[in-house]
Design a protein around this motif. Structure first.
Motif, short mmCIF file in Angstrom:
data_model
loop_
_atom_site.label_atom_id
_atom_site.label_comp_id
_atom_site.label_asym_id
_atom_site.label_seq_id
_atom_site.Cartn_x
_atom_site.Cartn_y
_atom_site.Cartn_z
N VAL A 126 0.86 -1.18 0.00
CA VAL A 126 0.00 0.00 0.00
C VAL A 126 0.90 1.22 0.00
CG1 VAL A 126 -1.76 1.28 1.27
CG2 VAL A 126 -1.79 -1.23 1.28
N GLU A 127 0.65 2.10 -0.95
CA GLU A 127 1.43 3.33 -1.04
C GLU A 127 0.47 4.51 -0.92
OE1 GLU A 127 4.01 5.64 -4.37
OE2 GLU A 127 4.25 3.46 -4.27
N LYS A 128 0.84 5.42 -0.09
CA LYS A 128 -0.01 6.59 0.12
C LYS A 128 0.76 7.81 -0.38
CE LYS A 128 -2.28 9.22 3.74
NZ LYS A 128 -2.51 9.35 5.17
N THR A 129 0.10 8.56 -1.22
CA THR A 129 0.69 9.82 -1.68
C THR A 129 -0.27 10.95 -1.35
OG1 THR A 129 -0.29 9.59 -3.87
CG2 THR A 129 1.92 8.68 -3.57
N THR A 130 0.26 12.11 -1.17
CA THR A 130 -0.59 13.26 -0.84
C THR A 130 -0.29 14.41 -1.79
OG1 THR A 130 0.98 14.16 0.75
CG2 THR A 130 -0.69 12.63 1.58
N GLN A 131 -1.27 15.21 -1.95
CA GLN A 131 -1.13 16.45 -2.69
C GLN A 131 -1.51 17.58 -1.74
OE1 GLN A 131 -3.35 16.55 -6.31
NE2 GLN A 131 -2.99 14.39 -6.75
N PRO A 132 -1.05 18.74 -2.03
CA PRO A 132 -1.49 19.84 -1.16
C PRO A 132 -2.99 20.06 -1.34
CG PRO A 132 0.14 20.57 -2.81
CD PRO A 132 -0.11 19.12 -3.03
N PHE A 133 -3.67 20.25 -0.25
CA PHE A 133 -5.11 20.51 -0.27
C PHE A 133 -5.36 21.90 0.31
CE2 PHE A 133 -5.03 15.88 -0.26
CZ PHE A 133 -6.07 15.54 -1.11
N ARG A 134 -6.45 22.43 -0.12
CA ARG A 134 -6.93 23.66 0.51
C ARG A 134 -8.36 23.44 0.93
NH1 ARG A 134 -9.96 26.75 -3.08
NH2 ARG A 134 -9.79 26.07 -5.23
N GLN A 135 -8.74 24.14 1.95
CA GLN A 135 -10.07 23.96 2.51
C GLN A 135 -10.93 25.16 2.11
OE1 GLN A 135 -10.08 23.32 6.70
NE2 GLN A 135 -12.19 22.68 6.73
N THR A 136 -12.14 24.84 1.64
CA THR A 136 -13.07 25.90 1.27
C THR A 136 -13.76 26.44 2.53
OG1 THR A 136 -14.94 24.43 0.97
CG2 THR A 136 -13.52 24.77 -0.95
N ALA A 137 -14.50 27.54 2.38
CA ALA A 137 -15.22 28.13 3.50
C ALA A 137 -16.24 27.18 4.07
CB ALA A 137 -15.90 29.43 3.04
N ALA A 138 -16.72 26.23 3.24
CA ALA A 138 -17.71 25.26 3.70
C ALA A 138 -17.04 24.07 4.40
CB ALA A 138 -18.57 24.81 2.54
N GLY A 139 -15.68 24.02 4.43
CA GLY A 139 -14.97 22.94 5.09
C GLY A 139 -14.65 21.79 4.18
N ILE A 140 -14.81 21.93 2.89
CA ILE A 140 -14.53 20.87 1.93
C ILE A 140 -13.07 20.98 1.51
CG2 ILE A 140 -15.09 19.93 -0.34
CD1 ILE A 140 -17.91 21.13 0.08
N LEU A 141 -12.37 19.81 1.47
CA LEU A 141 -10.98 19.78 1.02
C LEU A 141 -10.94 19.62 -0.49
CD1 LEU A 141 -9.35 17.45 3.68
CD2 LEU A 141 -9.22 19.93 3.56
N ILE A 142 -10.12 20.44 -1.13
CA ILE A 142 -9.96 20.40 -2.58
C ILE A 142 -8.47 20.28 -2.89
CG2 ILE A 142 -10.28 21.65 -4.75
CD1 ILE A 142 -12.64 23.08 -3.44
N ALA A 143 -8.14 19.33 -3.76
CA ALA A 143 -6.75 19.13 -4.16
C ALA A 143 -6.28 20.30 -4.98
CB ALA A 143 -6.62 17.84 -4.95
N GLY A 144 -4.99 20.62 -4.80
CA GLY A 144 -4.34 21.61 -5.64
C GLY A 144 -4.34 22.91 -5.10
#
Length: 182
Positions: free
Chosen positions: A164-182
């Motif tokens: 199992v390999e886990k990779t991450t990308q930078p996320f940003r959080q919207t005002a509604a609390g939703i995480l969005i990649a990039g």
């Protein structure tokens, strides 16, 4: 009388015939016959080895040995020898072997009697391939040693290797609390 095979438990008759010839006349004057019935008694041991068809590395499973005297006489001095393949470790056995880990002295077995041996083994970590497990049973009778009896069982071991390999990308959080990649 023609010769043939006699099986244990069967009776056979031996006939002795002697013709007496009268001197000068060359003809049979009398036949003497003698009969003797003999029953052949013989032990006949069977052994059956079972194991699961498949297993996984690190798994514990059971080998089973079943033995029986199916003959017509007592099997004497019965010994069972178990050969464990590389890749397994014996955990326990019931009944316990006479000599650890795989030799049992059963003793004498009357006609129609037998027993079962259970052996738990654990497959080595990282092992994959086929485990070939063999059992041999030796015995005799009052005449001497009888031919050894063998059986074996195969277990295919799968050694699934999961990465199992886990990779991450930078996320940003919207005002509604939703995480969005990039």
């Amino acid at each position: 009388m023609s010769a043939g095979k006699i099986r244990a438990g069967q009776a056979f008759v031996e006939i002795a015939v002697q013709n007496h010839l009268e001197a000068g006349l060359r003809r049979a004057s009398a036949q003497l016959r003698a009969f003797a019935n003999t029953t052949v008694r013989n032990p006949q041991m069977t052994v059956d080895k079972t194991a699961p068809g498949t297993a996984n590395a690190n798994e514990t499973f059971m080998y089973t040995i079943t033995y029986q005297n199916t003959g017509t006489d007592t099997a004497e001095d019965v010994w069972i020898y178990e050969t464990y393949p590389a890749g397994v470790t014996v955990v326990n056995a019931n009944p316990m072997p006479t000599v650890w880990p795989g030799t049992w002295f059963v003793g004498d077995l009357a006609t129609g009697t037998g027993g079962t041996i259970f052996i738990n083994v654990t497959v080595a970590s990282g092992f994959s391939g086929t485990l070939v497990n063999e059992v041999m049973l030796s015995y005799g009778n009052t005449v001497g040693a009888m031919p050894d009896v063998y059986d074996w069982a195969n277990t295919t071991v799968a050694n699934p290797y999961l990465t199992v390999e886990k990779t991450t990308q930078p996320f940003r959080q919207t005002a509604a609390g939703i995480l969005i990649a990039g």
